[in-house]
Design an enzyme around this catalytic site. Structure first.
Site, PDB file in Angstrom:
ATOM      1  N   PHE A 130      66.211  63.507  -9.959  1.00  0.00           N
ATOM      2  CA  PHE A 130      66.150  62.243  -9.213  1.00  0.00           C
ATOM      3  C   PHE A 130      66.258  61.039 -10.167  1.00  0.00           C
ATOM      4  O   PHE A 130      67.232  60.273 -10.118  1.00  0.00           O
ATOM      5  CB  PHE A 130      64.833  62.266  -8.431  1.00  0.00           C
ATOM      6  CG  PHE A 130      64.402  60.991  -7.812  1.00  0.00           C
ATOM      7  CD1 PHE A 130      65.275  60.203  -7.087  1.00  0.00           C
ATOM      8  CD2 PHE A 130      63.064  60.585  -7.922  1.00  0.00           C
ATOM      9  CE1 PHE A 130      64.840  59.019  -6.495  1.00  0.00           C
ATOM     10  CE2 PHE A 130      62.628  59.425  -7.329  1.00  0.00           C
ATOM     11  CZ  PHE A 130      63.511  58.625  -6.623  1.00  0.00           C
ATOM     12  N   GLY A 165      66.802  70.153 -10.466  1.00  0.00           N
ATOM     13  CA  GLY A 165      67.886  69.170 -10.398  1.00  0.00           C
ATOM     14  C   GLY A 165      69.087  69.768  -9.677  1.00  0.00           C
ATOM     15  O   GLY A 165      69.150  70.982  -9.468  1.00  0.00           O
ATOM     16  N   ALA A 214      63.345  65.617 -18.379  1.00  0.00           N
ATOM     17  CA  ALA A 214      63.218  66.987 -17.870  1.00  0.00           C
ATOM     18  C   ALA A 214      61.740  67.317 -17.713  1.00  0.00           C
ATOM     19  O   ALA A 214      60.940  67.049 -18.607  1.00  0.00           O
ATOM     20  CB  ALA A 214      63.861  67.972 -18.850  1.00  0.00           C
ATOM     21  N   TYR A 259      49.491  68.880 -14.488  1.00  0.00           N
ATOM     22  CA  TYR A 259      50.640  67.976 -14.645  1.00  0.00           C
ATOM     23  C   TYR A 259      50.216  66.727 -15.420  1.00  0.00           C
ATOM     24  O   TYR A 259      50.820  66.366 -16.446  1.00  0.00           O
ATOM     25  CB  TYR A 259      51.168  67.603 -13.254  1.00  0.00           C
ATOM     26  CG  TYR A 259      52.246  66.548 -13.254  1.00  0.00           C
ATOM     27  CD1 TYR A 259      53.577  66.900 -13.420  1.00  0.00           C
ATOM     28  CD2 TYR A 259      51.934  65.196 -13.088  1.00  0.00           C
ATOM     29  CE1 TYR A 259      54.572  65.937 -13.420  1.00  0.00           C
ATOM     30  CE2 TYR A 259      52.924  64.228 -13.090  1.00  0.00           C
ATOM     31  CZ  TYR A 259      54.232  64.598 -13.259  1.00  0.00           C
ATOM     32  OH  TYR A 259      55.208  63.636 -13.261  1.00  0.00           O
ATOM     33  N   LYS A 306      51.262  65.515 -19.288  1.00  0.00           N
ATOM     34  CA  LYS A 306      51.913  64.223 -19.538  1.00  0.00           C
ATOM     35  C   LYS A 306      51.124  63.428 -20.582  1.00  0.00           C
ATOM     36  O   LYS A 306      51.694  62.820 -21.490  1.00  0.00           O
ATOM     37  CB  LYS A 306      52.048  63.428 -18.228  1.00  0.00           C
ATOM     38  CG  LYS A 306      53.080  64.006 -17.249  1.00  0.00           C
ATOM     39  CD  LYS A 306      54.491  63.889 -17.797  1.00  0.00           C
ATOM     40  CE  LYS A 306      55.555  64.380 -16.844  1.00  0.00           C
ATOM     41  NZ  LYS A 306      56.916  64.368 -17.418  1.00  0.00           N
ATOM     42  N   VAL A 335      56.107  60.893  -0.497  1.00  0.00           N
ATOM     43  CA  VAL A 335      55.992  60.641   0.942  1.00  0.00           C
ATOM     44  C   VAL A 335      57.244  59.962   1.522  1.00  0.00           C
ATOM     45  O   VAL A 335      57.654  60.266   2.644  1.00  0.00           O
ATOM     46  CB  VAL A 335      54.695  59.840   1.240  1.00  0.00           C
ATOM     47  CG1 VAL A 335      54.742  58.441   0.636  1.00  0.00           C
ATOM     48  CG2 VAL A 335      54.443  59.779   2.720  1.00  0.00           C
ATOM     49  N   ARG A 370      44.352  64.115   3.462  1.00  0.00           N
ATOM     50  CA  ARG A 370      44.450  65.280   2.575  1.00  0.00           C
ATOM     51  C   ARG A 370      43.278  65.323   1.617  1.00  0.00           C
ATOM     52  O   ARG A 370      42.865  64.286   1.093  1.00  0.00           O
ATOM     53  CB  ARG A 370      45.722  65.165   1.735  1.00  0.00           C
ATOM     54  CG  ARG A 370      46.920  65.715   2.393  1.00  0.00           C
ATOM     55  CD  ARG A 370      48.073  65.586   1.406  1.00  0.00           C
ATOM     56  NE  ARG A 370      49.269  66.159   1.945  1.00  0.00           N
ATOM     57  CZ  ARG A 370      50.476  66.008   1.406  1.00  0.00           C
ATOM     58  NH1 ARG A 370      50.618  65.295   0.308  1.00  0.00           N
ATOM     59  NH2 ARG A 370      51.515  66.557   1.953  1.00  0.00           N
ATOM     60  N   GLY A 389      41.320  65.376  -1.576  1.00  0.00           N
ATOM     61  CA  GLY A 389      41.638  64.881  -2.914  1.00  0.00           C
ATOM     62  C   GLY A 389      42.561  63.679  -2.930  1.00  0.00           C
ATOM     63  O   GLY A 389      42.889  63.148  -3.993  1.00  0.00           O
TER      64      GLY A 389
HETATM   65  C1  UD1 Z   1      50.812  61.973  -6.157  1.00  0.00           C
HETATM   66  C2  UD1 Z   1      51.463  63.349  -6.189  1.00  0.00           C
HETATM   67  C3  UD1 Z   1      50.489  64.383  -5.673  1.00  0.00           C
HETATM   68  C4  UD1 Z   1      49.192  64.328  -6.517  1.00  0.00           C
HETATM   69  C5  UD1 Z   1      48.634  62.890  -6.503  1.00  0.00           C
HETATM   70  C6  UD1 Z   1      47.433  62.724  -7.431  1.00  0.00           C
HETATM   71  C7  UD1 Z   1      53.855  63.257  -5.892  1.00  0.00           C
HETATM   72  C8  UD1 Z   1      54.991  63.260  -4.932  1.00  0.00           C
HETATM   73  N1  UD1 Z   1      52.614  63.340  -5.340  1.00  0.00           N
HETATM   74  O1  UD1 Z   1      50.421  61.760  -4.851  1.00  0.00           O
HETATM   75  O2  UD1 Z   1      51.070  65.666  -5.764  1.00  0.00           O
HETATM   76  O3  UD1 Z   1      48.243  65.213  -5.975  1.00  0.00           O
HETATM   77  O4  UD1 Z   1      49.646  61.968  -6.965  1.00  0.00           O
HETATM   78  O5  UD1 Z   1      47.825  62.734  -8.765  1.00  0.00           O
HETATM   79  O6  UD1 Z   1      54.022  63.206  -7.094  1.00  0.00           O
HETATM   80  N2  UD1 Z   1      51.411  61.492   3.030  1.00  0.00           N
HETATM   81  C9  UD1 Z   1      51.481  61.446   4.407  1.00  0.00           C
HETATM   82  N3  UD1 Z   1      52.393  62.224   5.044  1.00  0.00           N
HETATM   83  C10 UD1 Z   1      53.219  63.079   4.373  1.00  0.00           C
HETATM   84  C11 UD1 Z   1      53.153  63.122   2.956  1.00  0.00           C
HETATM   85  C12 UD1 Z   1      52.236  62.305   2.304  1.00  0.00           C
HETATM   86  O7  UD1 Z   1      50.717  60.707   5.055  1.00  0.00           O
HETATM   87  O8  UD1 Z   1      54.023  63.767   5.025  1.00  0.00           O
HETATM   88  C13 UD1 Z   1      50.452  60.609   2.347  1.00  0.00           C
HETATM   89  C14 UD1 Z   1      49.591  61.288   1.308  1.00  0.00           C
HETATM   90  O9  UD1 Z   1      48.499  61.939   1.909  1.00  0.00           O
HETATM   91  C15 UD1 Z   1      49.201  60.095   0.446  1.00  0.00           C
HETATM   92  C16 UD1 Z   1      50.431  59.172   0.524  1.00  0.00           C
HETATM   93  O10 UD1 Z   1      51.171  59.639   1.645  1.00  0.00           O
HETATM   94  O11 UD1 Z   1      48.094  59.427   0.998  1.00  0.00           O
HETATM   95  C17 UD1 Z   1      51.310  59.235  -0.708  1.00  0.00           C
HETATM   96  O12 UD1 Z   1      51.579  60.607  -0.992  1.00  0.00           O
HETATM   97  P1  UD1 Z   1      52.505  61.077  -2.218  1.00  0.00           P
HETATM   98  O13 UD1 Z   1      53.863  60.551  -2.036  1.00  0.00           O
HETATM   99  O14 UD1 Z   1      52.323  62.552  -2.361  1.00  0.00           O
HETATM  100  O15 UD1 Z   1      51.912  60.309  -3.470  1.00  0.00           O
HETATM  101  P2  UD1 Z   1      50.461  60.359  -4.135  1.00  0.00           P
HETATM  102  O16 UD1 Z   1      49.386  60.436  -3.109  1.00  0.00           O
HETATM  103  O17 UD1 Z   1      50.385  59.203  -5.058  1.00  0.00           O
END
Ligand code: UD1
Length: 311
Positions: free
Chosen positions: A12, A37, A80, A147, A151, A191, A274, A276
């Site tokens: 991406f 990729g 990568a 992860y 990093k 998301v 969710r 956490g």
């Molecule tokens: C990112 C990471 C996640 C990790 C978190 C903590 C990515 C894409 N996600 O999450 O794996 O656990 O940091 O380090 O790298 N949501 C919805 N509907 C959906 C999908 C997501 O409501 O279908 C919500 C999630 O619950 C969250 C928000 O959207 O509250 C953003 O989610 P996401 O894009 O996964 O980002 P992070 O929460 O920052």
């Protein structure tokens, strides 16, 4: 004109970074193992005689060394990675290999061949669950996933090697990157990529929680621009900085933009938050502005519009 190696170039962020380098006239050796990729992400790039794709695993000993020796790059943009936080929890050994050992392969190859600059894809995940917002670079590093741990360890490794060997390292701590070519394949994908796919398919999205959670969403075009600035400008010194906008956007804001393009799609459904999940995340963009002269330019609504029109 410079010669640049991009690892993870078919991913991406890698493919957009490659596109931007080519647009500025540079020669690019794109390296990718095509694990996550896709060759089609580089479809336009590979039409250029200045771009070549090498399918290779940079975590494998000696692979990058050989390619660096042959191509003699001015800089390496090392993107990568194993990109899924969930996958790093499910397979910590693979995370260690792809997100840490690969970083060591990069520095080994640089040192053997006298490469003077590297840009590394770090992450806001190194900060863990901090609630002290906006997050500055000096915030405690308390990653909560393999992860984030890899990093952070990679950043430390890179800075230690840079101090020894004299190359310049820039670590970019990306916040929530979005835009075309982001893979929506898993429920744990970004998301915006998931929402984009749902709306495109005419299906209602699911919001976990009340939708008032916020993130610092940054367009992949801005991220690619930050990568290229850090790789190209000889006056820029080593350092680590957030790559973020400094603006908080809620999920409800995001859904409203999608809904304005897709009035026929049913309203979102709401599910329990969710486990956490963090409520708010926001980066402080001051350091990246001071050190790179970089300010994010793409407003979230414009970036979403581009994504939606791309279909
Ligand atoms: C990112 C990471 C996640 C990790 C978190 C903590 C990515 C894409 N996600 O999450 O794996 O656990 O940091 O380090 O790298 N949501 C919805 N509907 C959906 C999908 C997501 O409501 O279908 C919500 C999630 O619950 C969250 C928000 O959207 O509250 C953003 O989610 P996401 O894009 O996964 O980002 P992070 O929460 O920052």
């Amino acid at each position: 004109m410079s010669r640049i190696i991009v690892t993870g170039a078919a991913g991406f962020i890698g493919s957009h970074t490659t596109d931007r380098l080519l647009a500025e006239g540079h020669d690019v050796l794109s390296i990718d193992n095509l694990r996550t990729g896709h060759r089609h992400n580089l479809e336009e790039a590979l039409k250029s005689p200045k771009c070549r794709l090498q399918i290779a695993d940079v975590a494998e000993e000696g692979v990058l060394d050989g390619l660096v020796k042959e191509f003699q790059p001015d800089a390496i943009i090392h993107l990568a990675a194993l990109v899924s936080v969930q996958e790093s929890i499910d397979d910590p050994d693979l995370n260690l290999r792809l997100n840490y050992i690969a970083t060591q392969r990069v520095t080994t190859a640089m040192e053997a061949n006298g490469v003077s600059r590297v840009v590394f894809a770090s992450s806001a995940a190194i900060y863990g669950d901090t609630t002290d917002l906006p997050i500055s670079e000096d915030a405690p590093k308390m990653p909560i996933s393999p992860y984030g741990e890899a990093k952070w360890n990679s950043e430390e490794w890179l800075h230690a090697r840079a101090a020894q060997s004299g190359f310049v390292v820039r670590c970019h701590r990306y916040f929530n990157v979005f835009g075309p070519r982001q893979d929506p394949a898993s429920p744990y994908s970004g998301v915006i990529s998931i929402f984009d796919r749902c709306y495109l398919d005419g299906k209602p999205v699911t919001i976990f929680g009340d939708g008032q959670q916020t993130r610092d969403f940054i367009s992949v075009h801005d991220v690619a621009r930050a990568n290229v600035i850090a790789a190209m400008r000889p006056d820029i010194k080593s350092g680590s900085a957030n790559v973020c906008t400094g603006n908080a956007t809620s999920l409800l804001d995001i859904v409203n933009v999608f809904a304005s393009y897709y009035p026929q799609v049913a309203a979102p459904s709401f599910a329990e938050g969710r486990e956490g999940d963090i409520i708010h995340s926001l980066g402080c963009p001051d350091r990246v502005r001071e050190q790179l002269g970089f300010v994010a330019e793409v407003p979230v609504a414009d970036g979403l519009g581009e994504l939606i029109r791309a279909g």
